[in-house]
Design a protein around this motif. Structure first.
Motif, PDB file in Angstrom:
ATOM      1  N   ILE A  55       0.812  -1.229   0.000  1.00 18.94           N
ATOM      2  CA  ILE A  55       0.000   0.000   0.000  1.00 18.94           C
ATOM      3  C   ILE A  55       0.843   1.276   0.000  1.00 18.94           C
ATOM      4  CG2 ILE A  55      -2.215  -0.852   0.819  1.00 18.94           C
ATOM      5  CD1 ILE A  55      -1.418  -0.525   3.641  1.00 18.94           C
ATOM      6  N   ASP A  56       1.876   1.266  -0.844  1.00 20.85           N
ATOM      7  CA  ASP A  56       2.779   2.405  -0.960  1.00 20.85           C
ATOM      8  C   ASP A  56       2.479   3.125  -2.287  1.00 20.85           C
ATOM      9  OD1 ASP A  56       4.787   4.193  -0.510  1.00 20.85           O
ATOM     10  OD2 ASP A  56       6.422   2.827  -1.000  1.00 20.85           O
ATOM     11  N   TYR A  57       1.303   3.752  -2.347  1.00 19.80           N
ATOM     12  CA  TYR A  57       0.840   4.385  -3.584  1.00 19.80           C
ATOM     13  C   TYR A  57       1.491   5.757  -3.792  1.00 19.80           C
ATOM     14  CZ  TYR A  57      -2.835   0.857  -3.167  1.00 19.80           C
ATOM     15  OH  TYR A  57      -3.516  -0.320  -3.046  1.00 19.80           O
ATOM     16  N   ASN A  58       1.530   6.184  -5.047  1.00 16.60           N
ATOM     17  CA  ASN A  58       1.922   7.558  -5.369  1.00 16.60           C
ATOM     18  C   ASN A  58       1.137   8.013  -6.604  1.00 16.60           C
ATOM     19  OD1 ASN A  58       3.218   6.461  -7.611  1.00 16.60           O
ATOM     20  ND2 ASN A  58       5.288   6.853  -6.865  1.00 16.60           N
ATOM     21  N   GLU A  59       1.529   9.123  -7.217  1.00 17.49           N
ATOM     22  CA  GLU A  59       0.767   9.678  -8.319  1.00 17.49           C
ATOM     23  C   GLU A  59       0.811   8.822  -9.583  1.00 17.49           C
ATOM     24  OE1 GLU A  59      -1.327  12.360  -8.492  1.00 17.49           O
ATOM     25  OE2 GLU A  59      -1.121  12.153  -6.318  1.00 17.49           O
ATOM     26  N   THR A  60       1.819   7.976  -9.703  1.00 19.82           N
ATOM     27  CA  THR A  60       1.919   7.083 -10.867  1.00 19.82           C
ATOM     28  C   THR A  60       1.249   5.745 -10.585  1.00 19.82           C
ATOM     29  OG1 THR A  60       4.010   8.107 -11.544  1.00 19.82           O
ATOM     30  CG2 THR A  60       3.503   5.931 -12.449  1.00 19.82           C
ATOM     31  N   TYR A  61       1.543   5.190  -9.437  1.00 23.98           N
ATOM     32  CA  TYR A  61       1.002   3.879  -9.054  1.00 23.98           C
ATOM     33  C   TYR A  61      -0.139   4.104  -8.072  1.00 23.98           C
ATOM     34  CZ  TYR A  61       5.441   2.655 -11.160  1.00 23.98           C
ATOM     35  OH  TYR A  61       6.495   2.544 -12.028  1.00 23.98           O
ATOM     36  N   LYS A  62      -1.301   4.441  -8.644  1.00 28.01           N
ATOM     37  CA  LYS A  62      -2.469   4.817  -7.847  1.00 28.01           C
ATOM     38  C   LYS A  62      -3.330   3.606  -7.505  1.00 28.01           C
ATOM     39  CE  LYS A  62      -2.790   9.286 -10.200  1.00 28.01           C
ATOM     40  NZ  LYS A  62      -3.665  10.182 -11.007  1.00 28.01           N
ATOM     41  N   LYS A  63      -4.269   3.846  -6.580  1.00 29.59           N
ATOM     42  CA  LYS A  63      -5.268   2.827  -6.272  1.00 29.59           C
ATOM     43  C   LYS A  63      -6.261   2.718  -7.430  1.00 29.59           C
ATOM     44  CE  LYS A  63      -5.493   3.644  -1.268  1.00 29.59           C
ATOM     45  NZ  LYS A  63      -6.414   4.000  -0.167  1.00 29.59           N
ATOM     46  N   LYS A  64      -6.799   1.524  -7.586  1.00 31.43           N
ATOM     47  CA  LYS A  64      -7.929   1.278  -8.490  1.00 31.43           C
ATOM     48  C   LYS A  64      -7.676   1.705  -9.930  1.00 31.43           C
ATOM     49  CE  LYS A  64     -11.229   1.675  -4.701  1.00 31.43           C
ATOM     50  NZ  LYS A  64     -12.423   2.366  -4.176  1.00 31.43           N
ATOM     51  N   LEU A  65      -6.469   1.481 -10.403  1.00 25.67           N
ATOM     52  CA  LEU A  65      -6.193   1.687 -11.824  1.00 25.67           C
ATOM     53  C   LEU A  65      -6.839   0.561 -12.631  1.00 25.67           C
ATOM     54  CD1 LEU A  65      -2.392   2.640 -11.777  1.00 25.67           C
ATOM     55  CD2 LEU A  65      -4.304   4.180 -12.276  1.00 25.67           C
ATOM     56  N   SER A  66      -7.088   0.821 -13.889  1.00 24.69           N
ATOM     57  CA  SER A  66      -7.615  -0.218 -14.762  1.00 24.69           C
ATOM     58  C   SER A  66      -6.584  -1.334 -14.903  1.00 24.69           C
ATOM     59  CB  SER A  66      -7.925   0.378 -16.135  1.00 24.69           C
ATOM     60  OG  SER A  66      -8.107  -0.644 -17.096  1.00 24.69           O
ATOM     61  N   LYS A  67      -7.055  -2.552 -14.998  1.00 26.01           N
ATOM     62  CA  LYS A  67      -6.139  -3.682 -15.170  1.00 26.01           C
ATOM     63  C   LYS A  67      -5.403  -3.626 -16.502  1.00 26.01           C
ATOM     64  CE  LYS A  67      -8.327  -6.973 -12.030  1.00 26.01           C
ATOM     65  NZ  LYS A  67      -8.853  -8.339 -11.852  1.00 26.01           N
ATOM     66  N   ASN A  68      -5.880  -2.823 -17.413  1.00 25.39           N
ATOM     67  CA  ASN A  68      -5.199  -2.652 -18.694  1.00 25.39           C
ATOM     68  C   ASN A  68      -4.061  -1.639 -18.605  1.00 25.39           C
ATOM     69  OD1 ASN A  68      -6.953  -4.445 -20.049  1.00 25.39           O
ATOM     70  ND2 ASN A  68      -8.472  -2.819 -20.315  1.00 25.39           N
ATOM     71  N   ASN A  69      -4.011  -0.911 -17.501  1.00 20.78           N
ATOM     72  CA  ASN A  69      -2.961   0.084 -17.296  1.00 20.78           C
ATOM     73  C   ASN A  69      -1.681  -0.633 -16.858  1.00 20.78           C
ATOM     74  OD1 ASN A  69      -1.260   2.152 -16.071  1.00 20.78           O
ATOM     75  ND2 ASN A  69      -3.078   3.460 -16.011  1.00 20.78           N
ATOM     76  N   PHE A  70      -0.543  -0.318 -17.470  1.00 20.70           N
ATOM     77  CA  PHE A  70       0.714  -0.981 -17.114  1.00 20.70           C
ATOM     78  C   PHE A  70       1.031  -0.818 -15.638  1.00 20.70           C
ATOM     79  CE2 PHE A  70       5.293  -0.732 -16.308  1.00 20.70           C
ATOM     80  CZ  PHE A  70       5.705  -1.972 -16.766  1.00 20.70           C
ATOM     81  N   ASN A  71       0.661   0.304 -15.032  1.00 21.78           N
ATOM     82  CA  ASN A  71       0.984   0.586 -13.637  1.00 21.78           C
ATOM     83  C   ASN A  71       0.001  -0.029 -12.647  1.00 21.78           C
ATOM     84  OD1 ASN A  71       3.235   2.172 -14.380  1.00 21.78           O
ATOM     85  ND2 ASN A  71       1.906   3.944 -14.718  1.00 21.78           N
ATOM     86  N   TYR A  72      -0.972  -0.792 -13.165  1.00 28.91           N
ATOM     87  CA  TYR A  72      -1.940  -1.447 -12.275  1.00 28.91           C
ATOM     88  C   TYR A  72      -1.225  -2.397 -11.324  1.00 28.91           C
ATOM     89  CZ  TYR A  72      -5.253  -4.882 -10.578  1.00 28.91           C
ATOM     90  OH  TYR A  72      -5.968  -5.726  -9.772  1.00 28.91           O
ATOM     91  N   ASN A  73      -1.661  -2.386 -10.075  1.00 32.14           N
ATOM     92  CA  ASN A  73      -1.143  -3.318  -9.075  1.00 32.14           C
ATOM     93  C   ASN A  73      -2.279  -3.672  -8.133  1.00 32.14           C
ATOM     94  OD1 ASN A  73      -0.884  -1.471  -6.483  1.00 32.14           O
ATOM     95  ND2 ASN A  73      -0.236  -0.268  -8.258  1.00 32.14           N
ATOM     96  N   ASP A  74      -2.079  -4.728  -7.390  1.00 31.03           N
ATOM     97  CA  ASP A  74      -3.130  -5.180  -6.476  1.00 31.03           C
ATOM     98  C   ASP A  74      -3.077  -4.379  -5.181  1.00 31.03           C
ATOM     99  OD1 ASP A  74      -5.087  -6.511  -5.174  1.00 31.03           O
ATOM    100  OD2 ASP A  74      -4.004  -8.392  -4.944  1.00 31.03           O
ATOM    101  N   THR A  75      -2.034  -4.587  -4.382  1.00 30.60           N
ATOM    102  CA  THR A  75      -1.939  -3.888  -3.092  1.00 30.60           C
ATOM    103  C   THR A  75      -0.581  -3.238  -2.849  1.00 30.60           C
ATOM    104  OG1 THR A  75      -1.277  -5.949  -1.997  1.00 30.60           O
ATOM    105  CG2 THR A  75      -3.615  -5.399  -1.972  1.00 30.60           C
ATOM    106  N   SER A  76       0.359  -3.397  -3.757  1.00 31.88           N
ATOM    107  CA  SER A  76       1.697  -2.878  -3.504  1.00 31.88           C
ATOM    108  C   SER A  76       1.799  -1.370  -3.666  1.00 31.88           C
ATOM    109  CB  SER A  76       2.719  -3.542  -4.444  1.00 31.88           C
ATOM    110  OG  SER A  76       2.921  -4.878  -4.081  1.00 31.88           O
ATOM    111  N   GLY A  77       1.073  -0.804  -4.628  1.00 30.49           N
ATOM    112  CA  GLY A  77       1.320   0.590  -4.964  1.00 30.49           C
ATOM    113  C   GLY A  77       2.551   0.637  -5.853  1.00 30.49           C
ATOM    114  N   GLN A  78       3.615   1.250  -5.365  1.00 29.04           N
ATOM    115  CA  GLN A  78       4.860   1.278  -6.134  1.00 29.04           C
ATOM    116  C   GLN A  78       5.435  -0.138  -6.242  1.00 29.04           C
ATOM    117  OE1 GLN A  78       7.419   4.835  -4.912  1.00 29.04           O
ATOM    118  NE2 GLN A  78       5.731   4.945  -3.439  1.00 29.04           N
TER     119      GLN A  78
END
Length: 240
Positions: free
Chosen positions: A160-183
């Motif tokens: 859960i270390d999110y930032n402006e690039t690795y945000k919560k609830k991104l689309s799964k099609n987005n390269f920066n999508y992650n489950d719970t890691s954030g960065q």
């Protein structure tokens, strides 16, 4: 009775010394890894209007490769990753936690992922709870490893270390999508020479895939912010 116990304790100590001597005689020395934590090593995220804190400790794996990039062995991996002991449910899987290490091991499990499972965990000798502060890990080099130059890698990831690039609830099609890691996970790397007195420090060289889809190393670190502060430094020593 007291004398018998004392004799038994003395015998046990002698056996420990003898066994340690045999192991060292059959090894090529030891590798020492000293990790100094950064400001975000232990992180706290506040939920529900800042009322409920969630504390998280980093996931980490340390392993060796030869100069051609072939996997040799794991020195240490945190228990949650090595035994699939994740909080929140028994069926949770975290391919995004340590994707470079897990793919480098090359063991694919029944669900198609490369992270160890509960029914096929890694052995206690290389797993352990995340140290609450800085730590030193020593690994005995087996006698059958005759290489004089090794590559040592450490992968680390904070949940859960999110930032402006690795945000919560991104689309799964987005390269920066992650489950719970954030960065994504960060990789530290360096070379070690098997010679008396050798010392070096590891350097950050890139990050893993944000969702753990593969084991590729991505060299771009421009989108990484607070994850840079998980670890301050990593010192490697060869001990004869």
């Amino acid at each position: 009775m007291f004398k018998s116990r004392m004799k038994l304790m003395a015998l046990v100590m002698i056996l420990v010394v003898l066994i340690s001597g045999i192991i060292r005689a059959q090894s090529e020395g030891r590798i020492s890894v000293e990790v100094k934590p950064g400001e975000r090593y232990k992180d706290v995220t506040w939920y529900w209007l800042g009322i409920f804190p969630i504390k998280s400790n980093p996931q980490m794996a340390i392993w060796l490769e030869d100069e051609q990039g072939n996997y040799i062995d794991t020195i240490y991996v945190t228990e949650s990753s090595g035994k699939s002991k994740w909080s929140g449910g028994k069926d949770i899987r975290r391919p995004d936690a340590l994707p470079i290490w897990s793919h480098k091991r090359g063991i694919k499990y029944n669900d198609g992922l490369y992270m160890p499972t509960k029914d096929k965990p890694l052995v206690d000798a290389i797993t352990g709870a995340t140290p609450k502060k800085g730590f030193t890990r020593k690994w005995i080099i087996p006698a059958d490893i005759k290489l004089k130059q090794l590559v040592i890698r450490l992968e680390v990831n904070q949940s859960i270390d999110y930032n402006e690039t690795y945000k919560k609830k991104l689309s799964k099609n987005n390269f920066n999508y992650n489950d719970t890691s954030g960065q994504p996970s960060l990789l530290w790397e360096g070379e070690i020479e098997i010679k008396d007195g050798f010392t070096t420090v590891l350097k950050k060289v890139g990050h893993g895939h944000p969702s753990g889809k593969n084991g590729k190393l991505f060299r771009n670190l421009e989108t990484i912010t607070t994850a840079n502060e998980i670890i301050e430094s990593i010192e490697i020593k060869y001990l004869k």
